[in-house]
Write an enzyme that holds these catalytic residues in place. Structure first.
Site: not given
Ligand code: UT7
Length: 342
Positions: A121, A269, A299
């Site tokens: 990226c 970005h 993204n």
């Molecule tokens: O160019 C670089 C590319 N990458 C990035 O920029 C990624 C950077 N990271 C992020 O943007 C965020 O970490 C994410 C959007 C990927 C995830 O968001 P988060 O607030 O960090 O969520 P999390 O991983 O802490 O997950 C929270 C909960 C989990 O459930 P439990 O364990 O609390 O029951 C996940 O399983 O949300 C769940 N979850 C979802 N639920 C519904 C994870 N993805 C999803 C989803 N829909 N798509």
């Protein structure tokens, strides 16, 4: 005005043309919720993304060509006047030749050299910085910088954490030497290489002696199901991103002697609205100077920043004399920021 003492940094660039391509097929959050255990409310509140586009049948090089042709048309120069084509991509159609060679051919940049840059990226930032250094050399006058990504084939559409983030698209700029100052700050933290990766696929080799290597770097997943798709530790990337964007902007402004309020336009970005908001808050940037388009694009990796530039230029919002700051981060993990006066 830039502070005095910057005369030795006159390696500046001027964007004389910009172009973009976005595929026709729209993937909404609601559509994703038909194939994944997710929903629009979760995706929008956690990422700021409502929809993204994917290229169903066109390869990456085709998108790159569309954006590049649009940028060259916008610049008004003849393609034969382009001295170098730089392409940033982490999702090429071919291991070789370089994407930049395909673009060089299709735009008719018959006098140009061409090579690719892969820093995921952060690719457009690294490519633009490279362009500015080539422009310091009198042999190079016009450089076409294109960033293009087709990430849909990399995404695992059973992984609701990563697949919801990414879209496909391409952006390009034609740049020339401006005689004005420019600063950059580029960085890499290779110790985070396993936070975001996609492994190459050599499984179709018919050499009877070859075995898929089991010498994976520590932290790389090698299970059959996950080997050749995008693997991401979302939390690690998130934490890195907020810090890296603030550090990159702080460092590049320190180099320039400028203050946050001296910048007319910030283009970050477009990974996640919450990452951008946290960095903007931490840096105390005026929100109205920060351009965000990820709600409808998602993204698109290295293509995010040049796509924003093209949208802004088409809207007449890139004006001579403006001070512009580009800042990004990506797999590697890499990060970087550029400040230049248009
Ligand atoms: O160019 C670089 C590319 N990458 C990035 O920029 C990624 C950077 N990271 C992020 O943007 C965020 O970490 C994410 C959007 C990927 C995830 O968001 P988060 O607030 O960090 O969520 P999390 O991983 O802490 O997950 C929270 C909960 C989990 O459930 P439990 O364990 O609390 O029951 C996940 O399983 O949300 C769940 N979850 C979802 N639920 C519904 C994870 N993805 C999803 C989803 N829909 N798509």
């Amino acid at each position: 005005m830039f502070p005095s003492g910057c005369e030795d940094r006159m390696r500046g660039i001027k964007i004389i043309g910009a172009g973009m391509y976005v595929p026709e097929t729209v993937i909404s959050n609601d559509w994703l919720s038909t194939i994944l255990d997710t929903n629009d409310e979760w995706i929008y509140s956690r990422t700021g993304i409502r929809e993204r586009r994917i290229s169903v049948d066109k390869p990456n090089f085709w998108m790159a060509e569309q954006a590049a042709l649009a940028a060259v048309r916008d610049s008004g120069i003849d393609p034969s006047e382009i001295d170098l084509v730089l392409a940033a991509t982490c999702s090429p159609d071919y291991y070789y030749p370089a994407l930049s060679c395909l673009v060089q051919h299709s735009v008719g940049a018959v006098n140009a050299a061409a090579f690719d840059i892969n820093s995921a990226c952060t690719g457009f930032i690294n490519a633009l910085d490279t362009a500015s250094r080539f422009l310091e050399d009198g042999d190079y006058r016009n450089i076409l910088v294109v960033a293009s990504e087709r990430l849909a084939p990399h995404c695992d559409y059973t992984d609701r954490t990563a697949s919801i983030l990414f879209g496909d698209g391409a952006g390009a700029a034609v740049v020339t030497k401006s005689g004005k100052p420019m600063w950059s700050y580029l960085s890499a933290k290779g110790d985070y290489f396993n936070a975001l990766y996609c492994k190459t696929d050599h499984s179709r080799s018919n050499c009877p002696l070859l075995k898929d290597s089991d010498a994976y770097p520590e932290g790389i997943i090698d299970s059959e199901a996950k080997t050749h798709t995008l693997q991401m530790n979302g939390k690690a990337v998130y934490k890195f991103a907020v810090d890296a964007m603030q550090t990159a902007v702080t460092k590049v402004l320190e180099k320039s002697g400028l203050h946050t309020e001296d910048i007319d336009l910030y283009i970050p970005h477009q990974a996640n609205a919450r990452i951008i908001e946290s960095a903007v808050k931490g840096l105390k940037l005026p929100e109205d100077k920060v351009y965000v388009n990820l709600e409808k694009r998602g993204n698109t990796s290295s293509a995010c920043i040049p796509t924003c530039l093209a949208e802004l230029k088409q809207a007449g919002r890139i004006k001579d004399g403006m001070k512009i700051c580009l800042v990004g981060f990506g797999a590697g993990l890499t990060s970087g920021a550029i400040v230049f006066e248009q």
